[in-house]
Every structure is written in C-alpha cells, then in structure tokens.
Design a protein around this motif. Sequence first.
Motif, PDB file in Angstrom:
ATOM      1  N   HIS A 567       0.857  -1.195   0.000  1.00  0.00           N
ATOM      2  CA  HIS A 567       0.000   0.000   0.000  1.00  0.00           C
ATOM      3  C   HIS A 567       0.891   1.241   0.000  1.00  0.00           C
ATOM      4  O   HIS A 567       2.112   1.154   0.192  1.00  0.00           O
ATOM      5  CB  HIS A 567      -0.948  -0.014   1.208  1.00  0.00           C
ATOM      6  CG  HIS A 567      -0.237  -0.037   2.530  1.00  0.00           C
ATOM      7  ND1 HIS A 567       0.250   1.093   3.140  1.00  0.00           N
ATOM      8  CD2 HIS A 567       0.092  -1.084   3.337  1.00  0.00           C
ATOM      9  CE1 HIS A 567       0.844   0.745   4.279  1.00  0.00           C
ATOM     10  NE2 HIS A 567       0.765  -0.571   4.418  1.00  0.00           N
ATOM     11  N   VAL A 568       0.237   2.386  -0.174  1.00  0.00           N
ATOM     12  CA  VAL A 568       0.983   3.646  -0.149  1.00  0.00           C
ATOM     13  C   VAL A 568       1.267   3.994   1.308  1.00  0.00           C
ATOM     14  O   VAL A 568       0.399   3.802   2.179  1.00  0.00           O
ATOM     15  CB  VAL A 568       0.171   4.763  -0.849  1.00  0.00           C
ATOM     16  CG1 VAL A 568       0.859   6.122  -0.675  1.00  0.00           C
ATOM     17  CG2 VAL A 568       0.021   4.442  -2.330  1.00  0.00           C
ATOM     18  N   VAL A 569       2.462   4.491   1.538  1.00  0.00           N
ATOM     19  CA  VAL A 569       2.877   4.772   2.908  1.00  0.00           C
ATOM     20  C   VAL A 569       1.859   5.715   3.572  1.00  0.00           C
ATOM     21  O   VAL A 569       1.379   6.672   2.963  1.00  0.00           O
ATOM     22  CB  VAL A 569       4.323   5.353   2.934  1.00  0.00           C
ATOM     23  CG1 VAL A 569       4.403   6.718   2.261  1.00  0.00           C
ATOM     24  CG2 VAL A 569       4.873   5.412   4.330  1.00  0.00           C
ATOM     25  N   GLY A 570       1.494   5.362   4.791  1.00  0.00           N
ATOM     26  CA  GLY A 570       0.568   6.224   5.529  1.00  0.00           C
ATOM     27  C   GLY A 570      -0.904   5.965   5.237  1.00  0.00           C
ATOM     28  O   GLY A 570      -1.767   6.442   5.979  1.00  0.00           O
ATOM     29  N   SER A 571      -1.235   5.247   4.139  1.00  0.00           N
ATOM     30  CA  SER A 571      -2.661   4.966   3.896  1.00  0.00           C
ATOM     31  C   SER A 571      -2.846   3.498   3.534  1.00  0.00           C
ATOM     32  O   SER A 571      -2.629   3.080   2.407  1.00  0.00           O
ATOM     33  CB  SER A 571      -3.224   5.873   2.788  1.00  0.00           C
ATOM     34  OG  SER A 571      -2.570   5.646   1.588  1.00  0.00           O
TER      35      SER A 571
END
Length: 751
Positions: A567-571
């Motif tokens: 996943h995208v970092v932070g989400s």
Amino acid sequence: MSILGNKVVRREDPRFLTGGGTYVENLRLDRPAYLVYVRSILAHARIAGVDVTEAKAAPGVLGVFTGAEVTEALGLAPNVFPMFPAEMRRPYVAGDVVRYVGQPMVAVLAESRAAAVDAAELVLVDYEELPVVIDLEQSATDEVVLFPDHGTNVLNRMKSEHQADFAGCEVVVSERIVNQRLTGAPIEPRAGAAWWTDDGRLVHWSACQGAHPTRDLLATVYGLEPAQVQVVVPDVGGGFGAKSRTYPEELALAWYARQLGRPVKWTETRSENVAAMPQGRGQIQYAKLGGTRDGKITAYQLDVFQDAGAYPIIGAILAGMTQRMLTGVYEITNCGFNGTAVVTNKVSTTAYRGAGRPEATVAIERMIDRYAAEIGMDPAEVRRINMVPRFTQPYTTGIGTQYDSGDYPAALEMVLDKAGYAELRAEQARRRAEGATELLGIGLGVYVEITAGGPGGEFGSIELLPGGKMRVTSGATPTGQGHDTTWAMLVAEYTGVAMEDVEVVHGDTDAVARGGLTVGSRSVQLAGSALVDAAGILVEKARNRAADQLEAALGDVVFDAGSGRFHVVGSPVPSLGWAELAAEAPEPLIAGTDFSAPMPTFPSGAHLAVVLVDTETGRVRLDRLVAVDDAGTIINPLLAEGQVHGGLAQGAAQALYEQIVYDESGNLLTSNFMDYTIVSPTELPSYEVHHIETPTWTNPLGAKGVGESGTIGSIPAVYNAVIDALGHLGVRHLETPLTPERVWAAVNTFG
Ligand code: MCN
C-alpha cells in the motif's frame, strides 16, 4: 507475529506416517529389469575366471554382465576428488581384482528380483587370493602394497605447521583412542532406477543426498550434456552422509538399461547395505595432552591414522576436518596435528554424521577427562579454566581455524545447572561409599563444530502462482530433515502468505535450476538464506508492480510482511495482496538466487551424560542425556530438537553399542542389525534438550547448522561418563563401543 522460532509441526509427516511417501522402490515402471549384483566373498583376490553360462540360461534372466564387460564399456568411475591417484579409481563392477568383501563383480538382470537373486547364485567365480591388509597401522608400513602401481598405501599425510612442545609441562597424559567404523544405517538402503527416453535423455531416480551432483556425475560418465540427464530424488529414508555420493554400482544402471532397452531398477538388501555402502569414522588417534598441576593446559598433540578403505573417496580426507577442529572450545596455542590416510581391504569410508568433527571432539574431550583424573581436579573445572570466553567476532584457534561466534561457558554452565551436577557428584560418592554394585558415572562433552564447511553456496527460488500462492524450488535435497516445513515457514515469514500456500519443490534437476549436497548441516544457513534473499527480490519486483497498479511513486509504496499486502505509505487502504498482483501480472513474478557465506559457521554446545554401570555384568545403562546446543538463531525449535534427538541416539550408539567388525581376513562379522547391535529406543533415555542462541553474522538468518550437533556432543559425554563411573577403581581409558564385555573386563582387572 513472527512464525520463525515457533514449534511448527512437520507438514511432511502425515504423508510419511500413513505410507504416502514416494521412494525409488515404489516407482512403477514399464517392464523394469531388476538388478542384483554378485558380490565378492573375499577381501582381496584376483578374479581368475567367471562362469555365467548357467546364470544366463536361468528363468527370467534378461542379461548378465561381468565386471570385465562393464569395465571395457565404461572404464573406471570418475574420481570425485581429483587429488586421489588415478590408479585407485573404482571400477563400476570389479573385472580383474576385488578389494573388499561385498564388492560387486557381476551384474544379473531379470524379470523379477527373485529371478535375479536365483540366477546370481549360479554364477561361478574363480578367485586367486591375494594378501589382505585390514589394520591401518600395518597398512601404513607398506609391507603389503595394495596398489603396486601407486607404490604405497599412504594416500596423504597432513602435518600442521607447528607441532606441540611438551617441555615444561608438569603433567603429560597420552592415550590411543579408536573411533571405530560405523555404518550409516539409513532405514532405506541405497536404491536407484534408470531408463532412456525415446529422444535420448537419461532419467535416473536415486535415493541420495543431492540431485544435481548426481546428474553431473552421470553426464560425465555417459558423455552427455547435463541438460540431457534428469535426476529425481524422491522421498529418501535417511542418508546420514553415506548417501552424499551416488556410487559406481548405481551409476552403471543406465548402461544396463541401454543394453537391455528397458528401465532398470536396483535396491540393495540390508546386508548388502552394511557391507557395501561406504562406512563412517575409522580413525585411530594418538593423543597427548600436557599442562600444569592446577589445571592449565599448555600443550596438545594429536596424530591420527585414517582408514580410507579399498578406494579413496571423501573418508580419505576427513582427518582434515579433525585437524580444523583440533582444540575444540579451548584456548590451546601450543598444539599440533599429523594425519595419515591409508587404503585397506575394507569398503571405502565416507562422511557419517559429523564427518571428522566428532573424531576431534572425542579426542580433546577424552583427554581433558584423562588429565583431570591425573591431577585430581573436577573435569568441569578443567574445562572452565581453559575455555575460550564468549565472542561475537571471529576467533582464531591455536591450529589456525577461524570460528564465527560462540558462547561456550554459557552452554557449560547451563548443562551443569540443568543436570544438577553437584547432586549427581554427591550421589556418585554415596554409591561408591556404600560399595554399590551399580555405579554412577557423569560425563561431559563440550563441543564446537563446523557447518557449511565445504565450498559453494546454495540456490533457491520463489514464484508467485495464480491465486497468490507461492512455489519454492530449493537446491537442497532433504533425506528426512523437514525442509518442506522449514522452507514454507521462511517464505511465509518474508512474503506474508500462509504456510499452506507455499508449495516446495526439490530433488528434481528438471524443476530446480541448480543445487548442491545436503551435507555438513548446511541447508538452513545456505538454502534457507537463499530463500530469504529470493523473498527480498520478489517483494521488490512486486512493489514495482504494485506502484504501477496503485498509480503511486515507487518510493511511496510499502510492503507489510505481516499481512502480505502492498500500500501507499501512511494509507493502508487501498492495498494490493499477492493474489491481486498475480491476477494482473503481465508476466510471471519469480525470483531465484544463490547464497554463499563469507565463512562457515561453528555451532557448539555442552552435553552431559549420566550412566549406571553394573559392576557384576558390565552392563551400562544410559540414565540421562542432557544437551545444551547452540545453532545460532533457530528457525523451528521442534525440528531442531528432532535433529538433536536423532543425533544423540547415534552418538550414544557409537559410545556404547555400534561397531563394524572385520576379522583379519577381511570378513565382515557385523553384516546385519543384530550383529551390528544398532541402537533402538529401548536403550535410550528420554532426552533433556535445551538450547541457547549465539547468532552468526555470516547469513541473514543468524542460523548455524544443527543436523550433526547431537552426535558430536554426545559421543564424548557418554564415553566419559562410563570411564568416570570406574575412575575410583583406577580405570583411565577404554575403547568404544563400551560393551559389557569390555566394561566387565576392566572392572575385573582394576576393581
Ligand atoms: N534447523 C533450525 N534452525 C537452525 C538450523 C536447523 O530450525 N538454525 C532445523 C531446520 O528445520 C532444518 C533442520 O533443522 O530442517 C536441519 O537443518 P541443518 O542443520 O541446516 O541440516 P541439513 O538440512 O543440511 O541436514 C544435513 C544434516 C546432516 S549433514 C546429516 S549427516 C543428517 C542430518 O542432517 N542426516 C540426517 N539429519 C538427518 N536427519 C534425518 N532424518 N535423516 C538423515 O539422513
């Protein structure tokens, strides 16, 4: 939560325990010819004539080939170790001279095994006896030279640069120590099957410890490209080092198959296995240890004779391993080693669980006890005084071997504590004072050994399959160590897929790119590390693909190994798992790599045995075996413990029961499990197994090998315990195995 370090049960076992294993013997072939060898009944003879007329005419016989015919077609088997003299190469089947009892002389092939056995009995051999050399030290004198073209029975002499100097020692003790010959005794004897396909490929199934090395040997023998040979190693019922090579009598199967135009199948009997599968150990040692009266060892010299048997293979160089491990866990700088390997009229010697390292451990551990008895000091205390302290960076021993890391004092203190050493000594004293007929003995075996000590690395690959499952291929070929479970755990850990979703493939040269031998307890540290690296590469490739699909910059996409999602970092939402990545895959996602370590690893540990010795019968009962082993980071404590259990049985067996015995004419007197007195559960206690972890820095797992540790520590522990029980009678040393006869004789000589 990490799966590594958990006691995961072996997933291959339900199959094995319910008769679902696939062994060479279960292989169904179209019209196979069954092979049986006629074997020599003499240890050294010229074959003056072979009459196969009746055998050829016997019912069901498809072909009979004499050694002379096979040798004319195939020559001599290749030397796996080029340093051995060319004239000592083994024939596939003996044509002119036989050099040990059990050597194959004539190949008989028939429609059934029974028909082949019956026909083999009709072969008449005319022998001219030649002088026999059985004793190692006699062989070294060259009174009878076994290979006249070579001119000497001595294969090699190893000499350390420095030799121990005993000047100034207050006390010097010396002993002759015999590491008797042993057989590997795998449940499944050697077996093979071979056939040629219509397009000229050779397919060979083998019960051995390495598919690719066997393929390469076959390619050499038959002048083929490796790709023209497929070797399959199905399930194997144990190897213990002795199946590390596929031997000449099996390499010849393809030649028979070609002559008959049919597949050929061969499985030896138990007695054939004991007589003709190369054996382990066979080292006679002269050990000398000197020191001060207050327990400081100041000099140690070990001179050994190594039995290579009739034709040199790896056994002839294993004294080199003994040299490397000479001083064990102790700081002894003034030390020396000499080794002499000789040929004899016995089956060749090969690797057997520990292969050269138990010999080193037996020598130093026995001599420490011998020295302790001489100066009247507790043997545990002598060990403490001389032990290498804990280290995490390379340590170089007196003989020049570099160890990676270790904490020997911790293992020693732990085993003493777990065993209740002080109470055991008190119980020993009590029995002695009472004049008990059942004496108690306590023995220590503190060891360090070398794993992945040979050259080369190991291969592993991981492929993402549709649905998000993974297929692993490993270059390591297991023979009972539980690799399926171990590799599935590693891949689950580093990719986040469930263990059940990891399929493991090994032992097939068409399915696995390359591979080595499963020897020297090298698999976890090399093959396991290759999979860790391959997982890293696979994740990186998948991250690239995930970045495309998530329309994010590569640097922003992270992998969560716990959930197996990108996943995208932070989400964390949206995220992609392996199944989604596989579904969208433009091309297969696969990562394969080789792992080589900068140096071997050096597992270590301390074992303590408690024995009860019946002075009236000489019987020894092994009462307790307490083991503390340090194989660095442990992947699966249950499997590691299982490895230690098996090793302890084989170590106790060497100390107390098992031995290969030849008479002076070279007749094998122990050709079945009754005479060989193979160890069984009834002779063994319930083990007390503990471990500590001193990780190695040489591989990403921090893992060292554990496959041989149990054997290495337990031999001297049990050995020393028996001598310790009799110490107050004046007994200082006996030979193994410590049979009731030997113990009884010692009690009656000294007692
Ligand atoms: N293991 C672990 N953590 C470690 C090291 C090992 O959990 N740090 C576990 C693993 O689960 C692995 C097993 O112990 O499956 C053995 O791993 P390793 O020490 O790497 O040894 P190999 O797999 O290379 O096996 C070879 C070794 C040798 S040299 C002999 S001889 C031997 C032995 O294994 N022969 C055996 N154990 C045997 N066990 C069986 N059943 N049959 C044999 O023939």
